[in-house]
Design a protein around this motif. Structure first.
Motif, mmCIF file in Angstrom:
data_model
loop_
_atom_site.group_PDB
_atom_site.id
_atom_site.type_symbol
_atom_site.label_atom_id
_atom_site.label_comp_id
_atom_site.label_asym_id
_atom_site.label_seq_id
_atom_site.Cartn_x
_atom_site.Cartn_y
_atom_site.Cartn_z
ATOM 1 N N TYR A 16 21.385 40.058 33.912
ATOM 2 C CA TYR A 16 21.233 39.086 34.997
ATOM 3 C C TYR A 16 21.796 37.715 34.651
ATOM 4 O O TYR A 16 22.242 36.992 35.542
ATOM 5 C CB TYR A 16 19.778 38.999 35.440
ATOM 6 N N GLU A 53 18.959 34.972 39.820
ATOM 7 C CA GLU A 53 19.134 35.910 38.715
ATOM 8 C C GLU A 53 19.085 35.188 37.367
ATOM 9 O O GLU A 53 18.433 35.660 36.430
ATOM 10 C CB GLU A 53 20.456 36.667 38.869
ATOM 11 N N GLN A 84 16.348 44.187 43.533
ATOM 12 C CA GLN A 84 17.040 45.471 43.637
ATOM 13 C C GLN A 84 16.627 46.243 44.884
ATOM 14 O O GLN A 84 17.444 46.975 45.456
ATOM 15 C CB GLN A 84 16.822 46.307 42.378
ATOM 16 N N ALA A 87 18.937 44.810 47.204
ATOM 17 C CA ALA A 87 20.353 45.066 46.909
ATOM 18 C C ALA A 87 20.776 46.485 47.274
ATOM 19 O O ALA A 87 21.916 46.693 47.703
ATOM 20 C CB ALA A 87 20.625 44.810 45.431
ATOM 21 N N ILE A 88 19.892 47.441 47.119
ATOM 22 C CA ILE A 88 20.250 48.833 47.405
ATOM 23 C C ILE A 88 20.684 49.014 48.858
ATOM 24 O O ILE A 88 21.751 49.598 49.106
ATOM 25 C CB ILE A 88 19.116 49.788 46.980
ATOM 26 N N ASN A 102 22.170 49.913 40.562
ATOM 27 C CA ASN A 102 21.002 49.289 41.185
ATOM 28 C C ASN A 102 19.734 50.087 40.913
ATOM 29 O O ASN A 102 18.677 49.505 40.643
ATOM 30 C CB ASN A 102 21.217 49.143 42.688
ATOM 31 N N LEU A 105 18.786 49.487 37.288
ATOM 32 C CA LEU A 105 18.170 48.163 37.133
ATOM 33 C C LEU A 105 16.771 48.129 37.740
ATOM 34 O O LEU A 105 15.861 47.500 37.185
ATOM 35 C CB LEU A 105 19.053 47.094 37.768
ATOM 36 N N LEU A 106 16.586 48.796 38.853
ATOM 37 C CA LEU A 106 15.270 48.877 39.485
ATOM 38 C C LEU A 106 14.274 49.570 38.557
ATOM 39 O O LEU A 106 13.164 49.055 38.342
ATOM 40 C CB LEU A 106 15.363 49.618 40.817
#
Length: 120
Positions: A16, A53, A84, A87-88, A102, A105-106
């Motif tokens: 990030y 971020e 996330q 973001a997805i 993603n 990261l989630l």
């Protein structure tokens, strides 16, 4: 658990810090090859996400490292989960539909929340 927290938190923070730094400093044209979604989002939102971020990465590492309000690491990790989750759908509604990073990261953020809750 302490080592596992630092590994996951460190990896998330590095990612990030890099991604947020790019979003803050680079132009839309420079971001486009890496992030195809930048044309659909206002530049001010991209800059804001980048700043969040970077702040989240610092919040994940500095509080536990210094011992000052270490509970902020939990809040930062929860923030990355929420980031996330937002973001997805952005990636799925675009052209590329690439969400593997993603989801990774989630999952890392969820594990970091759990480890921070136990450790902090």
């Amino acid at each position: 658990m302490n080592i596992a927290f630092w590994i996951t938190a460190g990896l998330l923070a590095l990612f990030y810090l890099y991604a947020g730094g790019l979003k803050i400093t680079r132009s839309r044209d420079q971001l486009r090859p890496m992030m195809s979604w930048v044309d659909r989002i206002p530049l001010s939102v991209i800059r804001t996400v980048g700043a969040l971020e970077v702040l989240g990465a610092l919040g994940l590492i500095l509080p536990p490292l210094t011992g000052l309000t270490p509970g902020l690491a939990v809040a930062a990790a929860i923030g990355f989960v929420l980031l996330q989750l937002g973001a997805i759908p952005v990636h799925l509604t675009g052209v590329d539909h690439k969400v593997a990073l993603n989801i990774t990261l989630l999952l890392m953020a969820v594990v970091t929340v759990w480890l921070a809750t136990i450790w902090v």
